[in-house]
Design an enzyme around this catalytic site. Structure first.
Site, PDB file in Angstrom:
ATOM      1  N   GLY A  71       0.411  -1.331   0.019  1.00  0.00           N
ATOM      2  CA  GLY A  71      -0.229  -0.140  -0.495  1.00  0.00           C
ATOM      3  C   GLY A  71       0.809   1.459   0.238  1.00  0.00           C
ATOM      4  N   HIS A 138     -12.645  12.238 -17.995  1.00  0.00           N
ATOM      5  CA  HIS A 138     -11.972  12.164 -18.849  1.00  0.00           C
ATOM      6  C   HIS A 138     -10.603  13.038 -18.779  1.00  0.00           C
ATOM      7  CE1 HIS A 138     -13.020  16.567 -18.842  1.00  0.00           C
ATOM      8  NE2 HIS A 138     -14.023  16.050 -18.877  1.00  0.00           N
TER       9      HIS A 138
END
Ligand SMILES: CC(C)(COP(=O)(O)OP(=O)(O)OC[C@H]1O[C@@H](n2cnc3c(N)ncnc32)[C@H](O)[C@@H]1OP(=O)(O)O)[C@@H](O)C(=O)NCCC(=O)NCCS
Length: 208
Positions: A71, A138
């Site tokens: 992690g 996007h």
């Protein structure tokens, strides 16, 4: 895709999440897990084969892919480099429930967890981690080793610098830039650029 054999480095909580992705995907046969300090015999039914020193033998047995399931961002990057130096390839890993938009790209070892969305023309860097249910809209750029924790939302055109850590549920407004190694607190709303290495929390996010 044909099944490929993969070794997972890391038997902790993030290792378990990556194994869950791999078991769901059907693209890989998981050869086993190695860990810096093995404390358990198996994770999700997958055997822990020893510490990292066992990895070259596993490579020699024909397991060509590996993933550093760690992690902590810097540790994940350095473990990834060690695995590549041994000769393993680091494939990008995508949970079957994740959505990738047209033109989205994933670097080596990038991970897209369950129900995450990576929008069109977004770019996810090497060993970056897009965690459960995160949304990368996007044209975002997420640089190498960054981590978007579960439920993070990046609006369109956001840039996240290398090794930055965005805590669970953080929201980043359109076209904002987050510097390398920055830390964004869980639940923060980031409305302006964040300098490299800075920690910010709150709504709107402020430096701490
Ligand atoms: C922001 C963060 C990194 C700070 O961690 P830390 O340095 O250990 O800070 P502390 O817990 O000592 O808290 C310091 C102060 O910030 C506050 N604080 C901590 N996290 C906060 C957050 N997310 N939003 C608002 N305030 C926060 C604390 O209340 C404390 O305030 P005080 O000084 O007035 O008492 C951490 O709290 C955080 O949000 N981490 C994200 C964890 C996460 O989502 N992990 C996902 C794993 S998959």
């Amino acid at each position: 895709m044909a099944e490929r054999a993969i070794l997972v480095l890391g038997a902790g909580g993030h290792g378990k999440a990556v194994l869950d992705l791999l078991l769901a995907s059907g693209d890989f046969v998981v050869a086993g897990v190695v860990d810096a300090a093995p404390r358990v015999a198996s994770v999700l039914g997958i055997a822990v084969l020893g510490d990292e020193a066992a990895a070259p033998r596993i490579l020699a047995e024909g397991v060509g892919d590996a993933h550093p399931a760690i992690g902590a961002n810097a540790a994940r990057l350095s473990a990834g480099a060690r695995l590549e130096a041994m000769g393993f390839a680091l494939p990008a890993l995508v949970h079957p429930s994740a959505v990738l938009g047209r033109g989205a790209t994933l670097g080596a070892g990038a991970v897209v967890m369950a129900r995450a969305v990576v929008g069109p023309d977004a770019s996810i860097g090497r060993l970056a981690l897009i965690n459960t249910g995160a949304i990368v809209e996007h044209d975002c750029v997420v640089e190498e080793g960054a981590h978007l924790a579960p439920g993070v939302v990046l609006a369109g055109g956001v840039r996240v610098g290398a090794r930055a850590m965005l805590g669970a549920g953080a929201v980043v407004l359109p076209a904002v830039s987050i510097g390398a190694d920055a830390i964004i607190g869980a639940g923060a709303a980031v409305i302006a650029d964040v300098a490299p290495g800075l920690t910010v929390t709150g709504v709107p996010a402020r430096a701490v």
